[in-house]
Write a protein that holds these residues in place. Structure first.
Motif, PDB file in Angstrom:
ATOM      1  N   ILE A 274       0.836  -1.204   0.000  1.00 48.64           N
ATOM      2  CA  ILE A 274       0.000   0.000   0.000  1.00 48.64           C
ATOM      3  C   ILE A 274       0.872   1.256   0.000  1.00 48.64           C
ATOM      4  O   ILE A 274       0.586   2.221  -0.691  1.00 48.64           O
ATOM      5  N   HIS A 275       1.982   1.230   0.740  1.00 43.68           N
ATOM      6  CA  HIS A 275       2.882   2.385   0.790  1.00 43.68           C
ATOM      7  C   HIS A 275       3.529   2.686  -0.552  1.00 43.68           C
ATOM      8  O   HIS A 275       3.870   3.828  -0.834  1.00 43.68           O
ATOM      9  N   VAL A 276       3.699   1.682  -1.400  1.00 44.28           N
ATOM     10  CA  VAL A 276       4.314   1.896  -2.715  1.00 44.28           C
ATOM     11  C   VAL A 276       3.552   2.942  -3.515  1.00 44.28           C
ATOM     12  O   VAL A 276       4.145   3.799  -4.162  1.00 44.28           O
ATOM     13  N   LYS A 277       2.222   2.899  -3.482  1.00 42.75           N
ATOM     14  CA  LYS A 277       1.405   3.843  -4.253  1.00 42.75           C
ATOM     15  C   LYS A 277       0.875   5.011  -3.428  1.00 42.75           C
ATOM     16  O   LYS A 277       0.207   5.889  -3.944  1.00 42.75           O
ATOM     17  N   ASN A 278       1.126   4.990  -2.126  1.00 44.82           N
ATOM     18  CA  ASN A 278       0.620   6.033  -1.232  1.00 44.82           C
ATOM     19  C   ASN A 278       1.766   6.529  -0.347  1.00 44.82           C
ATOM     20  O   ASN A 278       1.779   6.319   0.856  1.00 44.82           O
ATOM     21  N   ASN A 279       2.715   7.203  -0.951  1.00 43.69           N
ATOM     22  CA  ASN A 279       3.924   7.642  -0.251  1.00 43.69           C
ATOM     23  C   ASN A 279       3.649   8.561   0.932  1.00 43.69           C
ATOM     24  O   ASN A 279       4.417   8.590   1.880  1.00 43.69           O
ATOM     25  N   SER A 280       2.554   9.313   0.887  1.00 42.87           N
ATOM     26  CA  SER A 280       2.284  10.284   1.940  1.00 42.87           C
ATOM     27  C   SER A 280       1.656   9.666   3.191  1.00 42.87           C
ATOM     28  O   SER A 280       1.487  10.347   4.193  1.00 42.87           O
ATOM     29  N   VAL A 281       1.325   8.391   3.153  1.00 45.37           N
ATOM     30  CA  VAL A 281       0.703   7.738   4.305  1.00 45.37           C
ATOM     31  C   VAL A 281       1.759   7.477   5.367  1.00 45.37           C
ATOM     32  O   VAL A 281       2.740   6.790   5.127  1.00 45.37           O
ATOM     33  N   GLU A 282       1.541   8.064   6.543  1.00 42.03           N
ATOM     34  CA  GLU A 282       2.488   7.851   7.639  1.00 42.03           C
ATOM     35  C   GLU A 282       2.006   6.736   8.559  1.00 42.03           C
ATOM     36  O   GLU A 282       2.712   5.782   8.810  1.00 42.03           O
ATOM     37  N   ASN A 283       0.805   6.884   9.079  1.00 42.52           N
ATOM     38  CA  ASN A 283       0.246   5.885   9.984  1.00 42.52           C
ATOM     39  C   ASN A 283      -0.917   5.191   9.289  1.00 42.52           C
ATOM     40  O   ASN A 283      -1.971   5.775   9.114  1.00 42.52           O
ATOM     41  N   LEU A 284      -0.706   3.958   8.916  1.00 42.92           N
ATOM     42  CA  LEU A 284      -1.709   3.198   8.183  1.00 42.92           C
ATOM     43  C   LEU A 284      -2.545   2.372   9.152  1.00 42.92           C
ATOM     44  O   LEU A 284      -2.009   1.578   9.920  1.00 42.92           O
ATOM     45  N   ASN A 285      -3.862   2.621   9.133  1.00 38.16           N
ATOM     46  CA  ASN A 285      -4.789   1.792   9.908  1.00 38.16           C
ATOM     47  C   ASN A 285      -5.078   0.567   9.062  1.00 38.16           C
ATOM     48  O   ASN A 285      -5.631   0.689   7.975  1.00 38.16           O
ATOM     49  N   ILE A 286      -4.718  -0.604   9.559  1.00 38.62           N
ATOM     50  CA  ILE A 286      -4.884  -1.814   8.765  1.00 38.62           C
ATOM     51  C   ILE A 286      -5.136  -3.009   9.667  1.00 38.62           C
ATOM     52  O   ILE A 286      -4.552  -3.132  10.735  1.00 38.62           O
ATOM     53  N   LYS A 287      -6.051  -3.854   9.220  1.00 38.71           N
ATOM     54  CA  LYS A 287      -6.338  -5.069   9.968  1.00 38.71           C
ATOM     55  C   LYS A 287      -6.709  -6.160   8.969  1.00 38.71           C
ATOM     56  O   LYS A 287      -7.599  -5.982   8.143  1.00 38.71           O
ATOM     57  N   LEU A 288      -6.008  -7.271   9.032  1.00 39.98           N
ATOM     58  CA  LEU A 288      -6.277  -8.425   8.179  1.00 39.98           C
ATOM     59  C   LEU A 288      -6.758  -9.561   9.067  1.00 39.98           C
ATOM     60  O   LEU A 288      -6.073  -9.928  10.019  1.00 39.98           O
ATOM     61  N   THR A 289      -7.931 -10.077   8.762  1.00 35.72           N
ATOM     62  CA  THR A 289      -8.464 -11.196   9.539  1.00 35.72           C
ATOM     63  C   THR A 289      -8.761 -12.362   8.613  1.00 35.72           C
ATOM     64  O   THR A 289      -9.030 -12.178   7.428  1.00 35.72           O
ATOM     65  N   GLU A 290      -8.710 -13.553   9.194  1.00 35.20           N
ATOM     66  CA  GLU A 290      -8.984 -14.771   8.446  1.00 35.20           C
ATOM     67  C   GLU A 290      -9.992 -15.599   9.231  1.00 35.20           C
ATOM     68  O   GLU A 290      -9.881 -15.750  10.442  1.00 35.20           O
ATOM     69  N   LYS A 291     -10.995 -16.086   8.520  1.00 32.87           N
ATOM     70  CA  LYS A 291     -11.994 -16.947   9.148  1.00 32.87           C
ATOM     71  C   LYS A 291     -12.405 -18.000   8.132  1.00 32.87           C
ATOM     72  O   LYS A 291     -12.858 -17.663   7.033  1.00 32.87           O
ATOM     73  N   GLU A 292     -12.196 -19.234   8.498  1.00 34.17           N
ATOM     74  CA  GLU A 292     -12.563 -20.356   7.647  1.00 34.17           C
ATOM     75  C   GLU A 292     -11.959 -20.239   6.235  1.00 34.17           C
ATOM     76  O   GLU A 292     -12.621 -20.495   5.237  1.00 34.17           O
ATOM     77  N   GLY A 293     -10.723 -19.807   6.180  1.00 31.03           N
ATOM     78  CA  GLY A 293     -10.029 -19.717   4.898  1.00 31.03           C
ATOM     79  C   GLY A 293     -10.374 -18.507   4.055  1.00 31.03           C
ATOM     80  O   GLY A 293      -9.914 -18.385   2.922  1.00 31.03           O
ATOM     81  N   LYS A 294     -11.174 -17.590   4.609  1.00 24.09           N
ATOM     82  CA  LYS A 294     -11.528 -16.373   3.891  1.00 24.09           C
ATOM     83  C   LYS A 294     -10.844 -15.189   4.563  1.00 24.09           C
ATOM     84  O   LYS A 294     -10.789 -15.102   5.783  1.00 24.09           O
ATOM     85  N   TYR A 295     -10.335 -14.266   3.733  1.00 26.06           N
ATOM     86  CA  TYR A 295      -9.578 -13.128   4.244  1.00 26.06           C
ATOM     87  C   TYR A 295     -10.354 -11.825   4.076  1.00 26.06           C
ATOM     88  O   TYR A 295     -10.952 -11.570   3.033  1.00 26.06           O
ATOM     89  N   PHE A 296     -10.303 -10.997   5.137  1.00 20.73           N
ATOM     90  CA  PHE A 296     -10.971  -9.702   5.145  1.00 20.73           C
ATOM     91  C   PHE A 296      -9.934  -8.640   5.487  1.00 20.73           C
ATOM     92  O   PHE A 296      -9.243  -8.749   6.507  1.00 20.73           O
ATOM     93  N   LEU A 297      -9.810  -7.630   4.654  1.00 21.72           N
ATOM     94  CA  LEU A 297      -8.861  -6.545   4.876  1.00 21.72           C
ATOM     95  C   LEU A 297      -9.616  -5.270   5.206  1.00 21.72           C
ATOM     96  O   LEU A 297     -10.495  -4.847   4.457  1.00 21.72           O
ATOM     97  N   ASP A 298      -9.275  -4.684   6.341  1.00 20.30           N
ATOM     98  CA  ASP A 298      -9.900  -3.440   6.790  1.00 20.30           C
ATOM     99  C   ASP A 298      -8.892  -2.308   6.643  1.00 20.30           C
ATOM    100  O   ASP A 298      -7.888  -2.259   7.352  1.00 20.30           O
ATOM    101  N   LEU A 299      -9.158  -1.427   5.697  1.00 12.93           N
ATOM    102  CA  LEU A 299      -8.335  -0.236   5.463  1.00 12.93           C
ATOM    103  C   LEU A 299      -9.147   1.030   5.753  1.00 12.93           C
ATOM    104  O   LEU A 299      -8.851   2.092   5.217  1.00 12.93           O
ATOM    105  N   SER A 300     -10.159   0.906   6.575  1.00 14.84           N
ATOM    106  CA  SER A 300     -11.043   2.043   6.855  1.00 14.84           C
ATOM    107  C   SER A 300     -10.303   3.147   7.600  1.00 14.84           C
ATOM    108  O   SER A 300      -9.300   2.909   8.276  1.00 14.84           O
ATOM    109  N   ASN A 301     -10.835   4.352   7.452  1.00 15.44           N
ATOM    110  CA  ASN A 301     -10.316   5.541   8.132  1.00 15.44           C
ATOM    111  C   ASN A 301      -8.849   5.827   7.812  1.00 15.44           C
ATOM    112  O   ASN A 301      -8.064   6.131   8.696  1.00 15.44           O
ATOM    113  N   ASN A 302      -8.538   5.714   6.544  1.00 17.84           N
ATOM    114  CA  ASN A 302      -7.208   6.066   6.037  1.00 17.84           C
ATOM    115  C   ASN A 302      -7.386   7.127   4.953  1.00 17.84           C
ATOM    116  O   ASN A 302      -7.320   6.818   3.762  1.00 17.84           O
ATOM    117  N   PRO A 303      -7.621   8.377   5.339  1.00 24.90           N
ATOM    118  CA  PRO A 303      -7.913   9.422   4.346  1.00 24.90           C
ATOM    119  C   PRO A 303      -6.786   9.685   3.353  1.00 24.90           C
ATOM    120  O   PRO A 303      -7.021  10.240   2.288  1.00 24.90           O
TER     121      PRO A 303
END
Length: 125
Positions: free
Chosen positions: A10-39
């Motif tokens: 994500i930082h490769v294309k968003n150089n100005s991002v300093e603090n990245l809110n990120i959460k990756l969860t896995e449940k039953e082999g399915k992945y969910f990525l939360d990138l919310s609240n990253n203006p």
């Protein structure tokens, strides 16, 4: 370790991002990525090869939505609330998408109404 790799992609294309809110969860082999609240996140190109079934981009800086680049993801659940999108045409490329979350104003957008047919729509205030 997956989070560190995702952060770097994500930082490769968003150089100005300093603090990245990120959460990756896995449940039953399915992945969910939360990138919310990253203006300062304006591009998600770096995640296009991840096997994500859920993606939360709410409150991100993505306005010129080039989501067609993520069309090959097995996305079933997408949250784009408060992204201020102007064109929801990318939805036609998401063959596995079942649920989308938007805010009340976005749910009335003509482009959204056209392309969200057949999807479960969750509306946030």
């Amino acid at each position: 370790e997956h989070i560190k790799a995702v952060e770097k992609m994500i930082h490769v294309k968003n150089n100005s991002v300093e603090n990245l809110n990120i959460k990756l969860t896995e449940k039953e082999g399915k992945y969910f990525l939360d990138l919310s609240n990253n203006p300062d996140v304006h591009s998600v190109v770096g995640i296009r090869s991840m096997p994500l079934t859920g993606l939360n981009l709410s409150g991100s800086g993505i306005k010129d939505f080039r989501m067609a680049i993520l069309k090959d993801l097995p996305l079933e659940d997408l949250d784009v609330s408060d992204c201020r999108l102007s064109d929801y045409g990318f939805l036609k490329h998401y063959k596995k998408l079942k649920k989308i979350t938007v805010n009340a104003k976005e749910a009335q957008h003509p482009s959204f109404l056209k392309y969200a047919k057949g999807l479960e729509v969750i509306t946030r205030e």
